[in-house]
Design a protein around this motif. Structure first.
Motif, mmCIF file in Angstrom:
data_model
loop_
_atom_site.group_PDB
_atom_site.id
_atom_site.type_symbol
_atom_site.label_atom_id
_atom_site.label_comp_id
_atom_site.label_asym_id
_atom_site.label_seq_id
_atom_site.Cartn_x
_atom_site.Cartn_y
_atom_site.Cartn_z
ATOM 1 N N LEU A 223 4.635 -71.004 3.267
ATOM 2 C CA LEU A 223 3.183 -71.566 3.407
ATOM 3 C C LEU A 223 3.075 -72.444 2.295
ATOM 4 N N ALA A 224 2.490 -73.863 2.700
ATOM 5 C CA ALA A 224 2.394 -74.722 1.522
ATOM 6 C C ALA A 224 3.433 -75.111 0.512
ATOM 7 N N GLY A 225 4.762 -74.677 1.062
ATOM 8 C CA GLY A 225 6.140 -74.746 0.254
ATOM 9 C C GLY A 225 6.371 -73.414 -0.486
ATOM 10 N N MET A 226 5.316 -72.388 -0.560
ATOM 11 C CA MET A 226 5.685 -71.244 -1.332
ATOM 12 C C MET A 226 6.433 -70.146 -0.317
ATOM 13 N N PRO A 227 7.558 -69.852 -0.727
ATOM 14 C CA PRO A 227 8.145 -68.589 0.024
ATOM 15 C C PRO A 227 7.413 -67.344 0.286
ATOM 16 N N LEU A 228 6.873 -66.949 1.115
ATOM 17 C CA LEU A 228 6.272 -65.677 1.522
ATOM 18 C C LEU A 228 7.001 -64.585 1.697
ATOM 19 N N ALA A 229 8.161 -64.716 2.271
ATOM 20 C CA ALA A 229 9.234 -63.709 2.425
ATOM 21 C C ALA A 229 10.601 -64.108 2.848
ATOM 22 N N ILE A 230 11.766 -63.504 2.386
ATOM 23 C CA ILE A 230 12.965 -63.769 2.624
ATOM 24 C C ILE A 230 13.465 -62.777 3.619
ATOM 25 N N PHE A 231 14.279 -63.184 4.588
ATOM 26 C CA PHE A 231 14.769 -62.001 5.558
ATOM 27 C C PHE A 231 16.052 -62.541 5.849
ATOM 28 N N ASP A 232 16.651 -61.619 6.968
ATOM 29 C CA ASP A 232 17.983 -61.638 7.352
ATOM 30 C C ASP A 232 19.067 -61.591 6.185
ATOM 31 N N TRP A 233 19.077 -60.289 5.842
ATOM 32 C CA TRP A 233 19.969 -59.658 4.764
ATOM 33 C C TRP A 233 21.255 -59.209 5.219
ATOM 34 N N SER A 234 21.825 -59.674 6.359
ATOM 35 C CA SER A 234 23.096 -59.200 6.895
ATOM 36 C C SER A 234 24.167 -59.566 6.086
ATOM 37 N N ASN A 235 24.230 -60.705 5.176
ATOM 38 C CA ASN A 235 25.413 -61.065 4.444
ATOM 39 C C ASN A 235 25.317 -60.575 3.155
ATOM 40 N N ALA A 236 24.304 -59.515 2.732
ATOM 41 C CA ALA A 236 23.961 -59.218 1.479
ATOM 42 C C ALA A 236 25.185 -58.167 1.065
ATOM 43 N N LEU A 237 25.325 -58.357 -0.262
ATOM 44 C CA LEU A 237 26.313 -57.513 -0.895
ATOM 45 C C LEU A 237 25.952 -57.294 -2.537
ATOM 46 N N CYS A 238 26.705 -56.619 -3.191
ATOM 47 C CA CYS A 238 26.374 -56.413 -4.682
ATOM 48 C C CYS A 238 27.600 -57.042 -5.203
ATOM 49 N N ALA A 239 27.377 -58.121 -6.064
ATOM 50 C CA ALA A 239 28.454 -58.844 -6.759
ATOM 51 C C ALA A 239 27.717 -59.838 -7.809
ATOM 52 N N ASP B 146 4.078 -72.149 8.209
ATOM 53 C CA ASP B 146 3.466 -73.407 8.531
ATOM 54 C C ASP B 146 4.565 -74.726 8.659
ATOM 55 N N GLY B 147 5.831 -74.424 8.603
ATOM 56 C CA GLY B 147 6.712 -75.413 8.642
ATOM 57 C C GLY B 147 7.045 -76.223 7.711
ATOM 58 N N SER B 148 6.160 -76.140 6.532
ATOM 59 C CA SER B 148 6.743 -77.134 5.095
ATOM 60 C C SER B 148 7.928 -76.576 4.640
ATOM 61 N N PRO B 149 8.559 -77.943 4.009
ATOM 62 C CA PRO B 149 9.643 -77.366 3.175
ATOM 63 C C PRO B 149 9.460 -76.566 1.930
ATOM 64 N N VAL B 150 10.341 -75.731 1.991
ATOM 65 C CA VAL B 150 10.478 -74.775 0.845
ATOM 66 C C VAL B 150 10.743 -75.372 -0.555
ATOM 67 N N ASP B 151 9.726 -74.857 -1.466
ATOM 68 C CA ASP B 151 9.511 -75.453 -2.773
ATOM 69 C C ASP B 151 11.006 -75.110 -3.379
ATOM 70 N N ALA B 152 11.615 -75.818 -3.828
ATOM 71 C CA ALA B 152 13.040 -75.570 -4.556
ATOM 72 C C ALA B 152 12.689 -74.695 -5.947
ATOM 73 N N HIS B 153 11.568 -75.296 -6.563
ATOM 74 C CA HIS B 153 11.283 -74.491 -7.760
ATOM 75 C C HIS B 153 11.001 -73.072 -7.795
ATOM 76 N N ALA B 154 10.025 -72.897 -6.616
ATOM 77 C CA ALA B 154 9.692 -71.460 -6.337
ATOM 78 C C ALA B 154 10.670 -70.692 -5.761
ATOM 79 N N LEU B 155 11.679 -71.076 -4.984
ATOM 80 C CA LEU B 155 12.866 -70.439 -4.618
ATOM 81 C C LEU B 155 13.687 -70.203 -5.717
ATOM 82 N N GLY B 156 13.979 -71.219 -6.420
ATOM 83 C CA GLY B 156 14.956 -70.924 -7.616
ATOM 84 C C GLY B 156 14.380 -69.547 -8.532
ATOM 85 N N SER B 157 13.164 -69.635 -8.838
ATOM 86 C CA SER B 157 12.533 -68.606 -9.445
ATOM 87 C C SER B 157 12.539 -67.083 -8.880
ATOM 88 N N LEU B 158 12.275 -67.339 -7.596
ATOM 89 C CA LEU B 158 12.494 -65.891 -6.737
ATOM 90 C C LEU B 158 13.971 -65.523 -6.832
#
Length: 302
Positions: free
Chosen positions: A200-216, A110-122
């Motif tokens: 959606l309404a600030g809540m992260p429904l999905a993260i994507f684009d894992w191109s940079n992902a690694l284990c560290a 919905d274009g809303s800003p992502v809620d930093a608290h929810a993203l940090g918890s994720l």
């Protein structure tokens, strides 16, 4: 001998939609490596992640195949869903006119800003999980920090050929600083910003684009976010995110020299992006300045 026709990415998406009997093709997002399209197939929309080219050869991605990045996206998104993390489901990886195209579900935003608290918890939840095993070179325990140190040295050398930059400690020194303090291994996304989160309404429904992902170590994720937060359009409230991260079980150490090296890794990478991949003089100068300041801090701790 007949020449093989070379299609542009938007033509590839259109031909794939036609092949699958889908309609209403629309460009819904774009990054430095991929374009994102949606198309209506039957009563449901599906997404196409189309690479801009078959093989990337940039300052940050020298000779990296689009196919390898698509396979990583497929594996990481499936792993995330299996572990209850919000992620767009990737359903198939297909060849369309010589391009590896990932077919995914479409999740509304919905274009809303992502809620930093929810993203940090994720992110705290992500870093609690045992890591996904990668087969790629440099991802195994004991070698990843050699890879990180060498990529800092390689990227920095390219910048130093164009700009006045202080001396960088050797890759061996950087590796030793990282290995001295970083001992945990978790799957890291390493490209957390508003553009890579469906909201959606600030809540992260999905993260994507894992191109940079690694284990560290999780410190690498948090250090990169600190640098990303300097760009307003990335939509990151670093302080709130860190508070939520630690409040939900996450932990990191930002007091060691390794933290400075990890921030340097991010700043040098971003300077390279804004130097050549997505030219922006103001941002390039910002991250060149941050790189110089981090090197000064690092020098005082050696």
């Amino acid at each position: 001998m007949a020449r093989t026709h070379i299609y542009e990415p938007h033509q590839v998406a259109a031909r794939l939609a036609a092949r699958r009997g889908a309609r209403e093709l629309a460009l819904t997002g774009e990054g430095t490596e991929f374009l994102f399209y949606s198309s209506l197939r039957g009563t449901r929309y599906e997404g196409y992640r189309v690479p801009r080219m078959r093989v990337y050869n940039t300052s940050n991605n020298p000779q990296i195949s689009a196919s390898s990045l698509q396979i990583k996206e497929l594996h990481c998104s499936l792993w995330a869903q299996q572990h209850g993390l919000p992620s767009a489901r990737a359903s198939d990886l297909v060849d369309q006119d010589g391009y590896p195209v990932l077919i995914t579900e479409v999740i509304e935003d919905d274009g809303s800003p992502v809620d930093a608290h929810a993203l940090g918890s994720l992110l705290a939840s992500l870093h609690e999980l045992p890591p996904l095993a990668f087969d790629e070179e440099g991802s195994q325990a004991g070698t990843i920090y050699a890879t990180v140190a060498q990529r800092i040295a390689d990227r920095y050398a390219k910048l130093a050929r164009q700009h006045s930059m202080p001396a960088l400690p050797s890759a061996d020194v950087l590796r030793a600083l990282l290995e001295r303090s970083l001992h945990r291994r978790r799957l890291l996304h390493l490209d957390i910003r508003r553009q890579n989160v469906r909201v959606l309404a600030g809540m992260p429904l999905a993260i994507f684009d894992w191109s940079n992902a690694l284990c560290a170590a999780p410190e690498m994720e948090l250090a990169r976010i600190e640098e990303y937060a300097a760009i307003a359009e990335n939509g990151l409230d670093n302080e709130r995110l860190r508070t939520a991260y630690t409040g939900n079980g996450g932990s990191f150490d930002d007091t060691s020299a390794a933290w400075t090296v990890l921030r340097l890794d991010a700043a040098v990478m971003l300077a390279g992006v804004f130097n050549s991949v997505a030219p922006n003089s103001n941002r390039e100068q910002l991250f060149l300045a941050r790189s110089r300041a981090l090197l000064e801090n690092l020098g005082s701790s050696l």
